[in-house]
Design a protein around this motif. Structure first.
Motif, PDB file in Angstrom:
ATOM      1  N   GLN A   1      18.131 -42.802   5.873  1.00  0.00           N
ATOM      2  CA  GLN A   1      18.138 -44.017   5.175  1.00  0.00           C
ATOM      3  C   GLN A   1      18.420 -45.084   6.157  1.00  0.00           C
ATOM      4  N   LYS A   2      18.901 -45.056   7.053  1.00  0.00           N
ATOM      5  CA  LYS A   2      18.923 -46.184   8.172  1.00  0.00           C
ATOM      6  C   LYS A   2      17.722 -46.469   8.654  1.00  0.00           C
ATOM      7  N   ILE A   3      17.161 -45.388   9.153  1.00  0.00           N
ATOM      8  CA  ILE A   3      15.867 -45.186   9.817  1.00  0.00           C
ATOM      9  C   ILE A   3      14.636 -45.902   8.942  1.00  0.00           C
TER      10      ILE A   3
ATOM     11  N   GLU B   1      12.779 -49.400   9.632  1.00  0.00           N
ATOM     12  CA  GLU B   1      11.135 -49.242   9.522  1.00  0.00           C
ATOM     13  C   GLU B   1      10.792 -50.246   8.558  1.00  0.00           C
ATOM     14  N   SER B   2      11.196 -50.466   7.431  1.00  0.00           N
ATOM     15  CA  SER B   2      11.009 -51.403   6.390  1.00  0.00           C
ATOM     16  C   SER B   2      11.121 -52.730   6.757  1.00  0.00           C
ATOM     17  N   MET B   3      12.304 -52.978   7.649  1.00  0.00           N
ATOM     18  CA  MET B   3      12.529 -54.305   8.239  1.00  0.00           C
ATOM     19  C   MET B   3      11.428 -54.688   9.378  1.00  0.00           C
ATOM     20  N   GLN B   4      11.001 -53.574  10.313  1.00  0.00           N
ATOM     21  CA  GLN B   4      10.053 -53.766  11.171  1.00  0.00           C
ATOM     22  C   GLN B   4       8.521 -54.246  10.415  1.00  0.00           C
ATOM     23  N   GLN B   5       8.301 -53.650   9.271  1.00  0.00           N
ATOM     24  CA  GLN B   5       7.173 -53.911   8.460  1.00  0.00           C
ATOM     25  C   GLN B   5       7.199 -55.107   7.889  1.00  0.00           C
ATOM     26  N   GLY B   6       8.206 -55.607   7.881  1.00  0.00           N
ATOM     27  CA  GLY B   6       8.371 -56.892   7.141  1.00  0.00           C
ATOM     28  C   GLY B   6       9.057 -56.969   5.416  1.00  0.00           C
ATOM     29  N   LYS B   7       9.357 -55.701   4.946  1.00  0.00           N
ATOM     30  CA  LYS B   7       9.631 -55.771   3.755  1.00  0.00           C
ATOM     31  C   LYS B   7      10.941 -56.275   3.815  1.00  0.00           C
ATOM     32  N   SER B   8      11.565 -56.463   2.645  1.00  0.00           N
ATOM     33  CA  SER B   8      12.981 -56.752   2.391  1.00  0.00           C
ATOM     34  C   SER B   8      13.845 -55.787   2.434  1.00  0.00           C
ATOM     35  N   TYR B   9      15.320 -55.876   2.840  1.00  0.00           N
ATOM     36  CA  TYR B   9      16.194 -54.854   2.829  1.00  0.00           C
ATOM     37  C   TYR B   9      16.535 -54.457   1.506  1.00  0.00           C
ATOM     38  N   LYS B  10      16.536 -55.101   0.492  1.00  0.00           N
ATOM     39  CA  LYS B  10      16.988 -54.957  -0.979  1.00  0.00           C
ATOM     40  C   LYS B  10      15.894 -53.958  -1.236  1.00  0.00           C
ATOM     41  N   GLY B  11      14.547 -54.111  -1.291  1.00  0.00           N
ATOM     42  CA  GLY B  11      13.731 -53.691  -1.780  1.00  0.00           C
ATOM     43  C   GLY B  11      13.753 -52.083  -1.153  1.00  0.00           C
ATOM     44  N   ALA B  12      14.065 -52.026   0.137  1.00  0.00           N
ATOM     45  CA  ALA B  12      14.319 -50.825   0.674  1.00  0.00           C
ATOM     46  C   ALA B  12      15.450 -49.920   0.020  1.00  0.00           C
ATOM     47  N   THR B  13      16.517 -50.470  -0.134  1.00  0.00           N
ATOM     48  CA  THR B  13      17.743 -49.827  -0.925  1.00  0.00           C
ATOM     49  C   THR B  13      17.364 -49.613  -2.210  1.00  0.00           C
TER      50      THR B  13
ATOM     51  N   LEU C   1      30.989 -24.304   4.499  1.00  0.00           N
ATOM     52  CA  LEU C   1      30.315 -24.934   3.601  1.00  0.00           C
ATOM     53  C   LEU C   1      30.445 -26.441   3.500  1.00  0.00           C
ATOM     54  N   PHE C   2      31.471 -26.759   3.626  1.00  0.00           N
ATOM     55  CA  PHE C   2      32.187 -28.239   3.854  1.00  0.00           C
ATOM     56  C   PHE C   2      31.338 -28.877   5.321  1.00  0.00           C
ATOM     57  N   ARG C   3      31.333 -28.150   6.293  1.00  0.00           N
ATOM     58  CA  ARG C   3      30.619 -28.817   7.547  1.00  0.00           C
ATOM     59  C   ARG C   3      28.977 -28.767   7.029  1.00  0.00           C
ATOM     60  N   GLU C   4      28.692 -27.799   6.565  1.00  0.00           N
ATOM     61  CA  GLU C   4      27.202 -28.178   6.142  1.00  0.00           C
ATOM     62  C   GLU C   4      26.940 -29.245   5.383  1.00  0.00           C
ATOM     63  N   LYS C   5      27.548 -29.513   4.464  1.00  0.00           N
ATOM     64  CA  LYS C   5      27.569 -30.509   3.600  1.00  0.00           C
ATOM     65  C   LYS C   5      27.512 -31.827   4.225  1.00  0.00           C
ATOM     66  N   GLN C   6      28.795 -31.938   4.899  1.00  0.00           N
ATOM     67  CA  GLN C   6      28.851 -33.007   5.804  1.00  0.00           C
ATOM     68  C   GLN C   6      27.622 -33.319   6.750  1.00  0.00           C
ATOM     69  N   THR C   7      27.173 -32.496   7.406  1.00  0.00           N
ATOM     70  CA  THR C   7      25.985 -32.827   8.343  1.00  0.00           C
ATOM     71  C   THR C   7      24.722 -33.173   7.393  1.00  0.00           C
ATOM     72  N   GLN C   8      24.535 -32.727   6.303  1.00  0.00           N
ATOM     73  CA  GLN C   8      23.443 -32.919   5.442  1.00  0.00           C
ATOM     74  C   GLN C   8      23.769 -34.443   5.026  1.00  0.00           C
ATOM     75  N   GLN C   9      25.058 -34.827   4.713  1.00  0.00           N
ATOM     76  CA  GLN C   9      25.155 -36.120   4.169  1.00  0.00           C
ATOM     77  C   GLN C   9      24.922 -37.239   5.565  1.00  0.00           C
ATOM     78  N   GLU C  10      25.124 -36.776   6.575  1.00  0.00           N
ATOM     79  CA  GLU C  10      25.095 -37.545   7.926  1.00  0.00           C
ATOM     80  C   GLU C  10      23.733 -37.780   8.203  1.00  0.00           C
ATOM     81  N   GLN C  11      22.946 -36.424   8.122  1.00  0.00           N
ATOM     82  CA  GLN C  11      21.197 -36.621   8.113  1.00  0.00           C
ATOM     83  C   GLN C  11      20.847 -37.733   7.108  1.00  0.00           C
ATOM     84  N   GLU C  12      21.103 -37.377   5.955  1.00  0.00           N
ATOM     85  CA  GLU C  12      20.798 -38.408   4.794  1.00  0.00           C
ATOM     86  C   GLU C  12      21.062 -39.829   5.271  1.00  0.00           C
TER      87      GLU C  12
END
Length: 192
Positions: A120-122, A126-138, A105-116
């Motif tokens: 978010q980084k993707i 993508e928002s930076m590529q489109q010209g949107k601000s970083y703060k808006g994306a966060t 269960l712990f490993r599964e949660k860790q993989t889910q957090q890594e995927q999340e």
């Protein structure tokens, strides 16, 4: 008083017992033992304590060796020992399975957090590529996080008045404090 004579009256019915003369009537034997104690008393005390400690140590050793001596086992004892070992092994297997399940269960949660985090980084990239601000994306990702996890509760800040006024400076020596340091007097301490 010299003309008084003491004579023994012989009673015919009482048998005569010859009394041996009493030795050491002056109790000189006590002074001999007193000399012995005064000269060797501390040594006698130390030897007595040492003998006592040795006896205690040997009795503990003897009592601890008695349970260790193996008694001849009967077939019932062997069966009982085997049952206990099987029960212990079963308990160990059960505990290991529980630990493995928790680890999975712990490993599964860790993989889910890594995927999340990757997602978010993707999204940020993508928002930076489109010209949107970083703060808006966060902010968008934070609102989605808050919606997904309702465990985070924001507490409003209380408006508290400051402890001291804004114009307070401890280096000036002014202020409401009654404690002020003064250097000691120089010279001799006598008043005169």
């Amino acid at each position: 008083m010299e003309d008084v004579e003491i004579t023994d009256v012989d009673d015919g019915d009482l048998p005569q017992v010859e009394k041996a003369p009493v030795k050491n009537q002056d109790l000189t034997f006590l002074s001999l033992s007193g000399n012995l104690l005064s000269e060797y008393g501390w040594y006698l005390l130390a030897v007595t304590v040492l003998v006592y400690l040795i006896i205690q140590h040997l009795s503990k050793r003897r009592s601890s060796q008695n349970p260790r001596s193996p008694l001849p086992q009967t077939p019932q004892d062997a069966v009982l020992v085997a049952r206990r070992q099987e029960a212990m092994e079963a308990a160990r297997r059960k505990m290991q399975e529980e630990l493995d399940a928790k680890a999975a269960l712990f490993r599964e949660k860790q993989t889910q957090q890594e995927q999340e985090k990757r997602r978010q980084k993707i999204e940020i990239w993508e928002s930076m590529q489109q010209g949107k601000s970083y703060k808006g994306a966060t902010k968008v990702s934070q609102t989605t996080e808050e919606a997904s996890s309702s465990t985070a509760v924001l507490k409003p800040k209380n408006n508290k008045k400051p402890l001291r006024s804004a114009d307070y400076n401890p280096l000036t020596g002014e202020g409401g404090g009654s404690c002020s340091w003064r250097p000691g007097r120089r010279g001799p301490s006598s008043g005169g």
